[in-house]
Every structure is written in structure tokens, then in C-alpha cells.
Motif scaffolding. Structure first.
Motif, PDB file in Angstrom:
ATOM      1  N   PHE A 253       0.830  -1.201   0.000  1.00 16.19           N
ATOM      2  CA  PHE A 253       0.000   0.000   0.000  1.00 16.19           C
ATOM      3  C   PHE A 253       0.870   1.259   0.000  1.00 16.19           C
ATOM      4  O   PHE A 253       0.558   2.235  -0.695  1.00 16.19           O
ATOM      5  CB  PHE A 253      -0.939   0.007   1.196  1.00 16.19           C
ATOM      6  N   LEU A 254       1.961   1.245   0.762  1.00 15.07           N
ATOM      7  CA  LEU A 254       2.871   2.389   0.754  1.00 15.07           C
ATOM      8  C   LEU A 254       3.518   2.549  -0.621  1.00 15.07           C
ATOM      9  O   LEU A 254       3.667   3.674  -1.124  1.00 15.07           O
ATOM     10  CB  LEU A 254       3.939   2.213   1.831  1.00 15.07           C
ATOM     11  N   GLU A 255       3.886   1.446  -1.234  1.00 11.19           N
ATOM     12  CA  GLU A 255       4.437   1.483  -2.583  1.00 11.19           C
ATOM     13  C   GLU A 255       3.427   2.062  -3.572  1.00 11.19           C
ATOM     14  O   GLU A 255       3.782   2.787  -4.505  1.00 11.19           O
ATOM     15  CB  GLU A 255       4.831   0.063  -3.006  1.00 11.19           C
ATOM     16  N   ALA A 256       2.159   1.776  -3.337  1.00 11.34           N
ATOM     17  CA  ALA A 256       1.104   2.204  -4.247  1.00 11.34           C
ATOM     18  C   ALA A 256       0.934   3.717  -4.293  1.00 11.34           C
ATOM     19  O   ALA A 256       0.330   4.244  -5.239  1.00 11.34           O
ATOM     20  CB  ALA A 256      -0.221   1.562  -3.843  1.00 11.34           C
ATOM     21  N   GLN A 257       1.451   4.423  -3.298  1.00 13.19           N
ATOM     22  CA  GLN A 257       1.300   5.888  -3.281  1.00 13.19           C
ATOM     23  C   GLN A 257       2.101   6.567  -4.384  1.00 13.19           C
ATOM     24  O   GLN A 257       1.909   7.765  -4.641  1.00 13.19           O
ATOM     25  CB  GLN A 257       1.698   6.436  -1.907  1.00 13.19           C
ATOM     26  N   SER A 258       2.966   5.820  -5.058  1.00 14.44           N
ATOM     27  CA  SER A 258       3.707   6.378  -6.195  1.00 14.44           C
ATOM     28  C   SER A 258       2.954   6.201  -7.513  1.00 14.44           C
ATOM     29  O   SER A 258       3.414   6.672  -8.561  1.00 14.44           O
ATOM     30  CB  SER A 258       5.084   5.723  -6.297  1.00 14.44           C
ATOM     31  N   TYR A 259       1.804   5.524  -7.474  1.00 13.28           N
ATOM     32  CA  TYR A 259       0.988   5.323  -8.668  1.00 13.28           C
ATOM     33  C   TYR A 259      -0.072   6.414  -8.786  1.00 13.28           C
ATOM     34  O   TYR A 259      -0.267   7.205  -7.860  1.00 13.28           O
ATOM     35  CB  TYR A 259       0.304   3.949  -8.597  1.00 13.28           C
ATOM     36  N   ASP A 260      -0.771   6.432  -9.918  1.00 13.13           N
ATOM     37  CA  ASP A 260      -1.850   7.403 -10.099  1.00 13.13           C
ATOM     38  C   ASP A 260      -3.091   7.035  -9.294  1.00 13.13           C
ATOM     39  O   ASP A 260      -3.815   7.911  -8.814  1.00 13.13           O
ATOM     40  CB  ASP A 260      -2.243   7.496 -11.584  1.00 13.13           C
ATOM     41  N   PHE A 261      -3.358   5.730  -9.164  1.00 10.12           N
ATOM     42  CA  PHE A 261      -4.528   5.262  -8.425  1.00 10.12           C
ATOM     43  C   PHE A 261      -4.282   3.839  -7.945  1.00 10.12           C
ATOM     44  O   PHE A 261      -3.352   3.155  -8.396  1.00 10.12           O
ATOM     45  CB  PHE A 261      -5.793   5.322  -9.296  1.00 10.12           C
ATOM     46  N   ILE A 262      -5.162   3.382  -7.034  1.00 15.70           N
ATOM     47  CA  ILE A 262      -5.061   2.035  -6.460  1.00 15.70           C
ATOM     48  C   ILE A 262      -6.384   1.311  -6.706  1.00 15.70           C
ATOM     49  O   ILE A 262      -7.458   1.864  -6.500  1.00 15.70           O
ATOM     50  CB  ILE A 262      -4.794   2.104  -4.937  1.00 15.70           C
ATOM     51  N   TYR A 263      -6.282   0.076  -7.140  1.00 14.38           N
ATOM     52  CA  TYR A 263      -7.450  -0.801  -7.285  1.00 14.38           C
ATOM     53  C   TYR A 263      -7.262  -1.925  -6.272  1.00 14.38           C
ATOM     54  O   TYR A 263      -6.456  -2.826  -6.467  1.00 14.38           O
ATOM     55  CB  TYR A 263      -7.497  -1.336  -8.708  1.00 14.38           C
ATOM     56  N   PHE A 264      -8.004  -1.857  -5.162  1.00 19.93           N
ATOM     57  CA  PHE A 264      -7.894  -2.846  -4.085  1.00 19.93           C
ATOM     58  C   PHE A 264      -9.058  -3.817  -4.245  1.00 19.93           C
ATOM     59  O   PHE A 264     -10.188  -3.514  -3.899  1.00 19.93           O
ATOM     60  CB  PHE A 264      -7.925  -2.149  -2.728  1.00 19.93           C
ATOM     61  N   THR A 265      -8.773  -4.999  -4.752  1.00 20.17           N
ATOM     62  CA  THR A 265      -9.840  -5.894  -5.167  1.00 20.17           C
ATOM     63  C   THR A 265     -10.496  -6.670  -4.038  1.00 20.17           C
ATOM     64  O   THR A 265     -11.704  -6.849  -4.015  1.00 20.17           O
ATOM     65  CB  THR A 265      -9.328  -6.883  -6.231  1.00 20.17           C
ATOM     66  N   ASN A 266      -9.697  -7.174  -3.059  1.00 22.41           N
ATOM     67  CA  ASN A 266     -10.268  -8.089  -2.079  1.00 22.41           C
ATOM     68  C   ASN A 266      -9.283  -8.281  -0.930  1.00 22.41           C
ATOM     69  O   ASN A 266      -8.080  -8.391  -1.160  1.00 22.41           O
ATOM     70  CB  ASN A 266     -10.549  -9.448  -2.739  1.00 22.41           C
ATOM     71  N   ASN A 267      -9.800  -8.328   0.292  1.00 19.77           N
ATOM     72  CA  ASN A 267      -8.941  -8.632   1.446  1.00 19.77           C
ATOM     73  C   ASN A 267      -9.055 -10.086   1.879  1.00 19.77           C
ATOM     74  O   ASN A 267      -8.255 -10.560   2.680  1.00 19.77           O
ATOM     75  CB  ASN A 267      -9.274  -7.713   2.628  1.00 19.77           C
ATOM     76  N   ALA A 268     -10.055 -10.814   1.378  1.00 18.87           N
ATOM     77  CA  ALA A 268     -10.228 -12.222   1.752  1.00 18.87           C
ATOM     78  C   ALA A 268      -9.095 -13.040   1.147  1.00 18.87           C
ATOM     79  O   ALA A 268      -8.846 -12.984  -0.055  1.00 18.87           O
ATOM     80  CB  ALA A 268     -11.573 -12.741   1.256  1.00 18.87           C
ATOM     81  N   GLY A 269      -8.399 -13.774   1.991  1.00 15.63           N
ATOM     82  CA  GLY A 269      -7.246 -14.546   1.546  1.00 15.63           C
ATOM     83  C   GLY A 269      -5.930 -13.892   1.916  1.00 15.63           C
ATOM     84  O   GLY A 269      -4.864 -14.497   1.718  1.00 15.63           O
ATOM     85  N   ILE A 270      -5.961 -12.668   2.456  1.00  8.10           N
ATOM     86  CA  ILE A 270      -4.752 -12.023   2.979  1.00  8.10           C
ATOM     87  C   ILE A 270      -4.601 -12.460   4.427  1.00  8.10           C
ATOM     88  O   ILE A 270      -5.395 -12.076   5.288  1.00  8.10           O
ATOM     89  CB  ILE A 270      -4.831 -10.492   2.867  1.00  8.10           C
ATOM     90  N   GLU A 271      -3.622 -13.286   4.710  1.00  6.82           N
ATOM     91  CA  GLU A 271      -3.474 -13.866   6.041  1.00  6.82           C
ATOM     92  C   GLU A 271      -3.137 -12.785   7.073  1.00  6.82           C
ATOM     93  O   GLU A 271      -2.369 -11.862   6.808  1.00  6.82           O
ATOM     94  CB  GLU A 271      -2.387 -14.945   6.026  1.00  6.82           C
ATOM     95  N   GLY A 272      -3.759 -12.928   8.253  1.00  9.17           N
ATOM     96  CA  GLY A 272      -3.525 -11.974   9.322  1.00  9.17           C
ATOM     97  C   GLY A 272      -4.234 -10.649   9.133  1.00  9.17           C
ATOM     98  O   GLY A 272      -3.925  -9.676   9.838  1.00  9.17           O
ATOM     99  N   TRP A 273      -5.209 -10.615   8.217  1.00  5.26           N
ATOM    100  CA  TRP A 273      -5.914  -9.357   7.943  1.00  5.26           C
ATOM    101  C   TRP A 273      -6.628  -8.865   9.197  1.00  5.26           C
ATOM    102  O   TRP A 273      -7.272  -9.622   9.905  1.00  5.26           O
ATOM    103  CB  TRP A 273      -6.917  -9.527   6.817  1.00  5.26           C
ATOM    104  N   ASP A 274      -6.531  -7.550   9.451  1.00  6.53           N
ATOM    105  CA  ASP A 274      -7.162  -6.918  10.602  1.00  6.53           C
ATOM    106  C   ASP A 274      -7.939  -5.713  10.099  1.00  6.53           C
ATOM    107  O   ASP A 274      -7.352  -4.720   9.652  1.00  6.53           O
ATOM    108  CB  ASP A 274      -6.089  -6.500  11.615  1.00  6.53           C
ATOM    109  N   ASP A 275      -9.272  -5.794  10.137  1.00  2.99           N
ATOM    110  CA  ASP A 275     -10.111  -4.711   9.611  1.00  2.99           C
ATOM    111  C   ASP A 275      -9.758  -3.362  10.204  1.00  2.99           C
ATOM    112  O   ASP A 275      -9.568  -2.369   9.484  1.00  2.99           O
ATOM    113  CB  ASP A 275     -11.590  -4.995   9.906  1.00  2.99           C
ATOM    114  N   HIS A 276      -9.698  -3.302  11.537  1.00  6.04           N
ATOM    115  CA  HIS A 276      -9.521  -2.016  12.221  1.00  6.04           C
ATOM    116  C   HIS A 276      -8.133  -1.441  11.974  1.00  6.04           C
ATOM    117  O   HIS A 276      -7.985  -0.238  11.710  1.00  6.04           O
ATOM    118  CB  HIS A 276      -9.791  -2.197  13.706  1.00  6.04           C
TER     119      HIS A 276
END
Length: 331
Positions: free
Chosen positions: A215-238
């Protein structure tokens, strides 16, 4: 304009999720036994995954009163090892052979890849699939005994509005989990963006720590397309909401309504359409129709959501007509 509220201590879900009952993790049976006919739902993932939940529940409601229903979860989102999925597919096959359903609904790609294609191509038992991403080419559908509905995210609508927001946006990062469905999605989305003259790099991540770095790397792009958080291990909503809010300098898009808390604009398919459609076709089959009577179709319904609080973190002007049409997420 409809207002949807996000409670900070709970993951936000669309309004229909509020009325869902908790579905068992493996197999459930409904009480209806109309005409002694039997309907089996083979779901690729687990009930807590919103994409599956939003397909299964409308299917159950549509089938109610038409047949006795059982459901089997392959749990392959949390357990992506192919050997695990193959073993679950054999469990599902054993259930089919023992229970002898009149029709089977197969939800998401893995049910088609690991169960329908290897064991039931042109078999006597009719199948209706839902949630196969983008194309059925890998499975060779249609078969004589298989029809269904393909899941296509409204990425062209996203690109159309992206060009309205800023036609100079020419390079984005596609942040996604390392899963089969996301692999297929990136391949298709990359082709569509490329055709429109926009580069969309692959930002695959395995766990939450990798997500933060990406996500920090993505700040150098024009935009971010975040498709899905399901399957990202250790995901924490808050933690994710706080991190994204703190570090966002670029516009974030998504195409799933449960991703609204983590994005600014979401062009989201109405996922319930797939469960409802597959169950309606299953009922037609119970009444004597054949799967070959129904062409394979793709989903048609979608909604627009805006996360105004997160959108306020970036200096981007959104067309007023777009904001007027959007459903809103507010604190």
C-alpha cells in the motif's frame, strides 16, 4: 441517496447481510421436503466470506419450498493448498453419491475446477454454477448437464469514471490476495485496462504485513485498485482502516461492496443476483427442464458506493453527478 453506516468495531457489510442467519461450516439441511426432491449446494469457500455468503443466502431463499436442501463447504479460501481442496472435492463427491441430489449448485471457481470438471462432465446429475470468474474456458463449459452464471466485475464502468475524474491517470496498482480467483481477475482486468491505454501493475500479497508495504508502494501510482482482502493472512479490519486513512494520498477503487471501508469509490456487482439466478434455474430443472435449455449468462447488476471520510484524505474532485448517485458510507 441511501446512507449506510459503518460501525468502527465491526466489519461493514451491505444491508442484506444484516438479516443473514449464521450458516454451519460444513453441511446444513433445510426443513422443506417439497416433493421429496433434493438440492445440494457445493460452496467453494466458507460462510464468513461475504462473497460466498451473498450468493448462498439468496439461493437458499429461492429454493425454500421446492426441495430439501443440503450445503457443503469446501473451505478453500482459508485452505488454498490444492491437496486439501482435492480432498474436500472427494468428500463432496461422496456426499453426491450417497445423498443423490436432483440438482447441484456449484458456487465459485474451485467447485467447478476440482469437482464438476473432473467428475461430472456430461454426467446424469444436473449442475448449475454461480460465481465462476470472468470465463468458463478453463472448465470447458457448457456441458450437457451444466449451465450457470459467470461473475464479471464492473471494471469498464470503473474505467469510464476514472477517465472522467482525471484523464491523466495512466498507471495503477492492483492490490490482491494470492488466490486462484484473484489470479484470474488480474489477468482479465489487466487486458481491459491495457486496451484502454492504462497500465495496471500486479500487487499480489500473501499477508497483512505485505499489504501494508504494498500500500505504501502504491502511493507512487496514479490510483489504487484494491480488489479483495479475503485470503490475505492476518488481515485486521480495524488496523487496515487506520493504516489506509493515515497513509492515503491516491484514489482507491474497489469492485466489491464489502471492500467499501477500505476504498473511496466502489463499483460493486450485486452479488445476490448470482445466487438467486442459479437457484431459479435449479427450480426449473426440478420441474423438468434441462441445463442445456439455459445459456450461460453473466451478471448484469451493480451499485456505486462512496466512502466520504476516506475520500476526504485525497485532493481529488469527483463529478457531482457520480456522488449524487452513490450509496454512502459514513461514521
Amino acid at each position: 441517496m441511501k446512507t449506510l453506516r459503518h460501525r468502527p468495531r465491526k466489519m461493514w457489510n451491505p444491508p442484506t447481510l444484516l438479516s443473514l442467519f449464521m450458516l454451519p461450516l460444513l453441511i446444513t439441511s433445510m426443513d422443506s421436503h417439497a416433493n421429496e426432491q433434493r438440492c445440494l449446494i457445493i460452496a467453494s469457500y466458507h460462510d464468513e466470506f461475504p462473497g460466498q455468503q451473498l450468493k448462498v443466502q439468496p439461493a437458499l431463499e429461492e429454493l425454500n419450498g421446492h426441495c430439501e436442501v443440503k450445503k457443503f463447504d469446501m473451505d478453500s479460501k482459508r485452505n488454498p493448498d490444492p491437496q486439501f481442496i482435492k480432498a474436500k472435492a472427494l468428500e463432496a463427491k461422496a456426499l453426491i453419491e450417497q445423498w443423490k441430489p436432483d440438482v447441484v449448485i456449484a458456487i465459485e471457481d474451485n467447485a467447478s475446477k476440482y469437482l464438476v470438471q473432473p467428475y461430472y462432465k456430461n454426467a446424469p446429475i444436473p449442475f448449475v454454477f454461480a460465481g465462476v470468474d470472468w470465463t468458463v474456458e478453463a472448465y470447458g463449459y457448457p456441458y450437457e448437464n451444466v449451465t450457470g452464471i459467470i461473475e464479471i466485475v464492473p471494471v469498464r464502468q470503473l474505467i469510464r469514471q476514472l477517465n472522467r475524474i482525471d484523464p491523466k491517470y495512466k498507471k495503477g496498482l492492483f492490490i490482491r490476495p494470492n488466490r486462484l480467483s484473484a489470479d484470474k481477475q488480474y489477468e482479465r482486468i489487466n487486458d481491459i485496462f491495457e486496451h484502454e491505454g492504462i497500465t495496471i501493475d500486479d500487487g499480489v500479497v500473501d499477508n497483512y504485513q505485505e499489504f501494508e508495504a504494498k500500500f505504501l508502494e502504491a502511493q507512487s501510482y496514479d490510483f489504487i485498485y484494491f480488489t479483495n482482502n479475503a485470503g490475505i493472512e492476518g488481515w485486521d479490519d480495524h488496523a487496515a482502516i487506520e493504516f489506509i486513512s493515515k497513509h492515503s494520498t491516491r484514489l482507491i477503487f474497489s469492485t466489491s461492496d464489502w471492500m467499501v471501508p477500505f476504498s473511496m469509490l466502489s463499483f460493486s456487482q450485486v452479488i445476490q443476483e448470482q445466487g438467486q439466478y442459479s437457484a431459479k434455474i435449479a427450480v426449473e430443472i426440478l420441474n423438468g427442464a434441462k441445463p442445456s435449455d439455459f445459456p450461460i449468462i453473466s451478471n448484469r447488476q451493480w451499485d456505486l458506493y462512496v466512502n466520504e471520510e476516506l475520500l476526504s484524505k485525497v485532493d481529488v474532485e469527483i463529478p457531482s453527478d457520480l456522488l449524487r448517485k452513490a450509496k454512502k458510507l459514513t461514521d
